[in-house]
Enzyme design. Structure first.
Site, PDB file in Angstrom:
ATOM      1  N   LYS A 114      -0.761  21.604 -43.572  1.00  0.00           N
ATOM      2  CA  LYS A 114      -1.239  20.931 -42.362  1.00  0.00           C
ATOM      3  C   LYS A 114      -2.465  20.103 -42.708  1.00  0.00           C
ATOM      4  CE  LYS A 114      -3.705  21.915 -38.038  1.00  0.00           C
ATOM      5  NZ  LYS A 114      -4.272  22.970 -37.155  1.00  0.00           N
ATOM      6  N   LYS A 138     -10.905  19.369 -26.535  1.00  0.00           N
ATOM      7  CA  LYS A 138     -11.830  20.466 -26.823  1.00  0.00           C
ATOM      8  C   LYS A 138     -13.198  20.143 -26.225  1.00  0.00           C
ATOM      9  CE  LYS A 138      -9.803  21.391 -31.415  1.00  0.00           C
ATOM     10  NZ  LYS A 138      -9.271  22.756 -31.213  1.00  0.00           N
ATOM     11  N   ASP A 160      -9.775  20.849 -40.215  1.00  0.00           N
ATOM     12  CA  ASP A 160      -8.393  21.132 -39.820  1.00  0.00           C
ATOM     13  C   ASP A 160      -7.372  20.614 -40.829  1.00  0.00           C
ATOM     14  OD1 ASP A 160      -7.074  22.631 -37.948  1.00  0.00           O
ATOM     15  OD2 ASP A 160      -6.705  20.977 -36.567  1.00  0.00           O
ATOM     16  N   ASP A 197      -3.504  20.339 -27.861  1.00  0.00           N
ATOM     17  CA  ASP A 197      -4.366  20.971 -28.855  1.00  0.00           C
ATOM     18  C   ASP A 197      -3.613  22.020 -29.684  1.00  0.00           C
ATOM     19  OD1 ASP A 197      -6.710  21.370 -30.241  1.00  0.00           O
ATOM     20  OD2 ASP A 197      -7.571  22.769 -28.792  1.00  0.00           O
ATOM     21  N   ARG A 224       1.260  22.970 -35.430  1.00  0.00           N
ATOM     22  CA  ARG A 224       2.625  23.492 -35.522  1.00  0.00           C
ATOM     23  C   ARG A 224       3.665  22.390 -35.380  1.00  0.00           C
ATOM     24  NH1 ARG A 224       1.368  27.269 -30.463  1.00  0.00           N
ATOM     25  NH2 ARG A 224      -0.597  27.186 -31.612  1.00  0.00           N
TER      26      ARG A 224
END
Length: 532
Positions: free
Chosen positions: A276, A288, A299, A358, A362
């Site tokens: 990812k 957020k 991230d 958010d 996935r």
């Protein structure tokens, strides 16, 4: 007198702080006044060291008696430090006790002690005293203490300065063999991989956007003699990668699927590592708040760790087919941003109703793992991601959560975590109980759970696995490393040591072969599943 003028310098133009593992023959006698020395190990190991092997780095400034007195003053139960000679010679102890879910190397304590004692300027020597079985984890942990990225202003003198940390291994066993050239080569490759992953994660999105990350992938590929396969921008949508495209389409820099492939002759298995790479996560339109957005440059930690691990594995001679798949996007806000209620058409052919923008990681990985199975023919698919904040609650700051369709591989990942210092712990795998959390009346599934208190990290992983297919005959491993990707405000390079150790049986490196977890009759990890 005017103070020295300082200037802001991009990290690429700064003098490199090198970290090098050396053999004992490589290092000549030195004076700690010019080359500070730090010796790290458990007290019982330090007491076993032959003083003649380290005194050449003291230049007569530390006697055998002083050395012994310093060791006797250390607390053997906790991490402790002692200045043996001014600031030039320090000894640091590691805790003497290790619990069953910790790594015998005390890797986190090694990193902390190096950070505490290292000068971080000029040339210094750091000596690791440990069992050979923990050398790889200890070496990676020591290298982790010297992260690359900084843009703090420097003076002209500092710009010309040379900084090196010279790492040395000494066995506590007087009869123990010194570090071999092959072992030093393996450790240096691993440390370079760890520090590469750290740099990618520490660099802000203003610099490390998707286009720049792609350049980093191409740079690693060039060094390894591999041309990356790339699909980006509108081509992602045209080719059916609705997850990656939908997440990244609003950003200035386009979303990307990039693949590095190592395909040696004689390979009998195909392994894919899928990372990812969300270079920044605002949360999208499910925005957020200010307290949760800071740090979201991290991230991309899964993709960064996989790039570092791929570099290390191929550099050391990987005997099987190995593909590194990078799912890169910035979850940004703009006129083209995906909305809650939108439906994404995934590469698996399944549809996803967005109920939380958010929950984007996935989505990109759902496309990535299917590409690994369908286009690359992978027998083993491992995805790694900073997927959920719930992971830190479930398994803590040090252990990544592991979710897999194979009980055998679950055990292997936990063992590899202890051997490598990148710790892991299982998440519950029960798709028949948890996947209903994603039920949708208009699509095949939603992208976020109905009940966030119901094994949220497991559910997030199951979303990815559902696109691969719960009937996938090969091995699927999901690693959620949202918490261990960083320690404080610095990246850890998590995943490099873990993946190279987990698949060490497929390496030409002896040090990796020796610490690789074993399974089955042959002692070599295979793709066939025994139990779900």
């Amino acid at each position: 007198r005017k103070p020295p003028f300082k200037m802001a310098v991009p990290w690429e133009e700064r003098p490199e702080h090198r970290v090098i593992f050396c053999t004992e023959n490589f290092l000549e006698p030195s004076d700690p006044k010019e080359r500070p020395v730090t010796i790290i190990g458990q007290v019982d190991h330090l007491l076993q060291v032959d003083f003649s092997r380290i005194e050449k780095y003291f230049n007569g400034r530390v006697s055998k008696e002083t050395w012994k007195e310093s060791l006797e003053g250390l607390n053997p139960s906790v991490a402790d430090t002692c200045s043996v000679w001014l600031k030039g010679v320090k000894v640091a102890s590691l805790p003497g006790i290790v619990s069953r879910h910790n790594t015998p190397s005390h890797a986190h304590a090694v990193t902390a002690q190096v950070q505490r004692c290292a000068v971080q300027l000029g040339v210094e020597i750091i000596i690791l005293v440990c069992d050979r079985s923990t050398l790889y984890a200890s070496g990676c942990a020591a290298g982790r203490a010297f992260p690359h990225y900084t843009v703090k202003s420097l003076s002209k003198e500092q710009l010309k300065s040379r900084s090196e940390a010279l790492l040395l291994y000494i066995s506590p066993d007087p009869a123990g063999a010194p570090l071999s050239v092959d072992e030093a080569h393996s450790l240096n490759a691993a440390i370079n991989g760890v520090r590469l992953a750290q740099r990618l994660v520490d660099t802000p999105c203003s610099e490390m956007h998707t286009s720049r990350f792609l350049e980093e992938i191409a740079s690693v590929g060039k060094e390894l003699g591999i041309e990356p396969f790339v699909v980006k921008g509108e081509d992602l949508q045209k080719q059916g990668f609705g997850g990656i495209y939908g997440v990244g389409k609003a950003a200035t820099h386009p979303p990307v699927l990039a693949v590095l492939s190592h395909t040696p002759k004689g390979a009998s298995q195909t392994i894919a590592w899928v990372g990812k790479g969300i270079v920044y996560d605002t949360g999208g339109l499910s925005l957020k708040d200010k307290n949760f957005m800071v740090g979201m440059k991290r991230d991309c930690g899964g993709a960064a760790g996989i790039l570092g691990a791929f570099y290390t594995a191929v550099k050391l001679g990987f005997t099987q087919n190995l593909h590194a798949v990078f799912c890169l996007a910035e979850n940004a806000i703009g006129p083209g941003a995906a909305r809650p209620d939108d439906i994404h058409f995934m590469y698996s052919g399944k549809t996803v109703e967005v109920n939380n923008t958010d929950a984007e990681g996935r989505l990109v990985l759902g496309d990535g793992v299917v590409y690994a199975r369908k286009d690359l023919g992978a027998d083993i698919v491992l995805d790694m991601a900073t997927l959920t904040g719930a992971q830190g609650v479930a398994t803590g700051k040090y252990h990544a959560g592991v979710l897999t369709n194979s009980e055998e591989w679950e055990d292997l990942v936990v063992k590899a975590g202890k051997n490598s210092g990148d710790l892991t712990f299982p998440l519950v795998y029960t798709p028949e109980l948890h996947f209903q959390e994603f039920n949708s009346v208009v699509a095949d599934m939603k992208n976020s759970v109905k009940d966030r208190s119901n094994a949220a990290s497991s559910c997030a992983g199951l979303f990815i696995g559902s696109h691969l297919g719960f009937d996938y005959p090969g091995v699927w491993i999901h690693l959620d490393m949202a918490a261990p990707v960083h320690c404080g405000e610095r990246a850890t390079g998590y995943g490099v040591a873990l993946l190279t150790s987990l698949f060490g049986s497929f390496s030409n490196s002896l040090i990796l072969q020796n610490i690789a977890p074993q399974c089955g009759d042959s002692g070599t990890p295979r793709a066939k599943r025994k139990k779900t």
